[in-house]
Design a protein around this motif. Structure first.
Motif, PDB file in Angstrom:
ATOM      1  N   VAL A  68     -16.291 -11.736  -0.420  1.00 17.68           N
ATOM      2  CA  VAL A  68     -16.827 -10.399  -0.688  1.00 17.68           C
ATOM      3  C   VAL A  68     -16.106  -9.861  -1.912  1.00 17.68           C
ATOM      4  CG1 VAL A  68     -17.076  -8.057   0.213  1.00 17.68           C
ATOM      5  CG2 VAL A  68     -17.208 -10.021   1.768  1.00 17.68           C
ATOM      6  N   ALA A  69     -16.888  -9.454  -2.925  1.00 15.49           N
ATOM      7  CA  ALA A  69     -16.267  -8.849  -4.106  1.00 15.49           C
ATOM      8  C   ALA A  69     -15.928  -7.412  -3.759  1.00 15.49           C
ATOM      9  CB  ALA A  69     -17.233  -8.909  -5.285  1.00 15.49           C
ATOM     10  N   LEU A  70     -14.639  -7.062  -3.913  1.00 15.84           N
ATOM     11  CA  LEU A  70     -14.231  -5.709  -3.534  1.00 15.84           C
ATOM     12  C   LEU A  70     -14.563  -4.741  -4.664  1.00 15.84           C
ATOM     13  CD1 LEU A  70     -12.992  -4.300  -1.144  1.00 15.84           C
ATOM     14  CD2 LEU A  70     -10.784  -4.430  -2.285  1.00 15.84           C
ATOM     15  N   SER A  71     -15.341  -3.741  -4.366  1.00 15.55           N
ATOM     16  CA  SER A  71     -15.700  -2.710  -5.338  1.00 15.55           C
ATOM     17  C   SER A  71     -15.322  -1.361  -4.752  1.00 15.55           C
ATOM     18  CB  SER A  71     -17.210  -2.739  -5.592  1.00 15.55           C
ATOM     19  OG  SER A  71     -17.872  -2.413  -4.372  1.00 15.55           O
ATOM     20  N   ARG A  72     -15.389  -0.324  -5.570  1.00 16.02           N
ATOM     21  CA  ARG A  72     -15.082   1.022  -5.055  1.00 16.02           C
ATOM     22  C   ARG A  72     -16.097   1.424  -3.980  1.00 16.02           C
ATOM     23  NH1 ARG A  72     -11.261   3.582  -8.189  1.00 16.02           N
ATOM     24  NH2 ARG A  72     -11.778   5.628  -7.370  1.00 16.02           N
ATOM     25  N   MET A  80      -7.650  -0.367  -4.415  1.00 12.94           N
ATOM     26  CA  MET A  80      -8.130  -1.266  -5.471  1.00 12.94           C
ATOM     27  C   MET A  80      -6.944  -1.878  -6.215  1.00 12.94           C
ATOM     28  SD  MET A  80     -11.450  -1.447  -5.363  1.00 12.94           S
ATOM     29  CE  MET A  80     -11.884  -2.219  -6.912  1.00 12.94           C
ATOM     30  N   HIS A  81      -5.909  -1.063  -6.446  1.00 13.91           N
ATOM     31  CA  HIS A  81      -4.726  -1.552  -7.171  1.00 13.91           C
ATOM     32  C   HIS A  81      -4.066  -2.710  -6.401  1.00 13.91           C
ATOM     33  CE1 HIS A  81      -1.029  -1.607  -9.432  1.00 13.91           C
ATOM     34  NE2 HIS A  81      -0.354  -1.474  -8.295  1.00 13.91           N
ATOM     35  N   VAL A  82      -3.906  -2.522  -5.090  1.00 16.72           N
ATOM     36  CA  VAL A  82      -3.269  -3.581  -4.288  1.00 16.72           C
ATOM     37  C   VAL A  82      -4.136  -4.830  -4.272  1.00 16.72           C
ATOM     38  CG1 VAL A  82      -2.560  -4.214  -1.940  1.00 16.72           C
ATOM     39  CG2 VAL A  82      -1.890  -1.996  -2.890  1.00 16.72           C
ATOM     40  N   ALA A  83      -5.454  -4.645  -4.101  1.00 17.70           N
ATOM     41  CA  ALA A  83      -6.357  -5.798  -4.057  1.00 17.70           C
ATOM     42  C   ALA A  83      -6.336  -6.551  -5.386  1.00 17.70           C
ATOM     43  CB  ALA A  83      -7.779  -5.330  -3.731  1.00 17.70           C
ATOM     44  N   GLU A  84      -6.319  -5.793  -6.499  1.00 14.28           N
ATOM     45  CA  GLU A  84      -6.323  -6.452  -7.808  1.00 14.28           C
ATOM     46  C   GLU A  84      -4.986  -7.145  -8.081  1.00 14.28           C
ATOM     47  OE1 GLU A  84      -7.779  -3.320 -10.318  1.00 14.28           O
ATOM     48  OE2 GLU A  84      -9.787  -3.574  -9.454  1.00 14.28           O
ATOM     49  N   LEU A  99       0.830  -1.213   0.000  1.00 14.32           N
ATOM     50  CA  LEU A  99       0.000   0.000   0.000  1.00 14.32           C
ATOM     51  C   LEU A  99       0.864   1.263   0.000  1.00 14.32           C
ATOM     52  CD1 LEU A  99      -2.727  -1.076   2.585  1.00 14.32           C
ATOM     53  CD2 LEU A  99      -3.224  -0.299   0.241  1.00 14.32           C
ATOM     54  N   GLN A 100       2.059   1.179   0.565  1.00 12.84           N
ATOM     55  CA  GLN A 100       2.919   2.370   0.637  1.00 12.84           C
ATOM     56  C   GLN A 100       3.206   2.889  -0.766  1.00 12.84           C
ATOM     57  OE1 GLN A 100       4.081   3.874   3.419  1.00 12.84           O
ATOM     58  NE2 GLN A 100       4.211   2.377   5.049  1.00 12.84           N
ATOM     59  N   ASP A 101       3.698   2.015  -1.642  1.00  9.84           N
ATOM     60  CA  ASP A 101       4.002   2.440  -3.017  1.00  9.84           C
ATOM     61  C   ASP A 101       2.728   2.809  -3.755  1.00  9.84           C
ATOM     62  OD1 ASP A 101       6.669   2.109  -2.702  1.00  9.84           O
ATOM     63  OD2 ASP A 101       6.734   0.092  -3.571  1.00  9.84           O
ATOM     64  N   ALA A 102       1.662   2.038  -3.527  1.00  9.15           N
ATOM     65  CA  ALA A 102       0.407   2.292  -4.243  1.00  9.15           C
ATOM     66  C   ALA A 102      -0.126   3.686  -3.906  1.00  9.15           C
ATOM     67  CB  ALA A 102      -0.619   1.216  -3.898  1.00  9.15           C
ATOM     68  N   PHE A 103      -0.031   4.093  -2.656  1.00  7.45           N
ATOM     69  CA  PHE A 103      -0.500   5.432  -2.280  1.00  7.45           C
ATOM     70  C   PHE A 103       0.309   6.514  -3.008  1.00  7.45           C
ATOM     71  CE2 PHE A 103      -3.515   6.059   1.387  1.00  7.45           C
ATOM     72  CZ  PHE A 103      -4.045   4.783   1.358  1.00  7.45           C
ATOM     73  N   VAL A 104       1.618   6.296  -3.133  1.00  9.22           N
ATOM     74  CA  VAL A 104       2.455   7.293  -3.825  1.00  9.22           C
ATOM     75  C   VAL A 104       2.112   7.304  -5.309  1.00  9.22           C
ATOM     76  CG1 VAL A 104       4.829   7.906  -4.439  1.00  9.22           C
ATOM     77  CG2 VAL A 104       4.317   7.080  -2.128  1.00  9.22           C
ATOM     78  N   GLU A 105       2.045   6.107  -5.901  1.00  9.18           N
ATOM     79  CA  GLU A 105       1.833   6.032  -7.349  1.00  9.18           C
ATOM     80  C   GLU A 105       0.443   6.514  -7.757  1.00  9.18           C
ATOM     81  OE1 GLU A 105       2.689   1.935  -8.015  1.00  9.18           O
ATOM     82  OE2 GLU A 105       4.845   2.235  -7.622  1.00  9.18           O
TER      83      GLU A 105
END
Ligand code: FES
Ligand code: FES
Length: 168
Positions: free
Chosen positions: A128-132, A157-161, A81-87
């Motif tokens: 549980v299907a993760l949605s926005r 969402m990026h990390v989950a996918e 999540l750290q990189d995902a938050f930055v990106e």
């Protein structure tokens, strides 16, 4: 003396039973990644994990964490999540970001374990299907005053996918 395991290291629980977990972390242990926002349970900036569950450290007494394992943002240094938050532009001033990342890490675990949320259509479903919409509801306890919410949802969402693709 009772101990609390914080990011893998045992520390003595404070003798003063009135000390909050937030004050222990910041003032006594100098783990200042955890932020003080409202200090009354309304903003989520102080979110940390206790035995993997997210808690508001401003509303938790340090004594309640005795014998348990606490993870702060410093303990999630290598979390994807750290990189995902930055990106994905999940942070602007970054003040709420540590709490957002802690909450998101626990939230993804909750989804993996099949825990439903208020907006889950089928409460009995095993997965549980993760949605926005799910992410928005599950992260609703964490406020970002500069409005990075859409970036935060993108990052989660990026990390989950990515996890789903790796598992496939
Ligand atoms: S500082 Fe704990 S919820 Fe705001
Ligand atoms: S990044 Fe500024 S309040 Fe969230």
């Amino acid at each position: 003396m009772e101990h609390i395991t914080i990011n893998g290291t045992d520390v003595a629980a404070p003798e003063d039973a009135r000390v909050s977990l937030l004050d222990l972390l910041r003032d006594q242990l100098h783990l200042t990644g955890t932020k003080v926002g409202c200090n009354q349970g309304a903003c989520g900036a102080c979110t940390v994990l206790v035995d993997g569950d997210r808690v508001l450290s401003c509303l938790t007494l340090a004594a309640q964490a005795a014998g348990r394992s606490v993870t702060t943002i410093e303990g999630l240094e290598s979390h994807p999540l750290q990189d995902a938050f930055v990106e994905r532009d999940g942070l602007q001033c970054g003040y709420c970001t540590p709490g957002q990342i802690c909450a998101a890490a626990a939230m993804l675990d909750e989804v993996r374990s099949g825990a439903p949320s208020y907006v889950t259509p089928d409460l009995g479903a095993e997965h549980v299907a993760l949605s926005r919409v799910e992410v928005r509801e599950r992260m609703s306890g964490n406020l970002c005053r500069c409005g990075a919410h859409n970036g935060i949802i993108d990052a989660i969402m990026h990390v989950a996918e990515s996890e789903k693709q790796e598992a496939a």
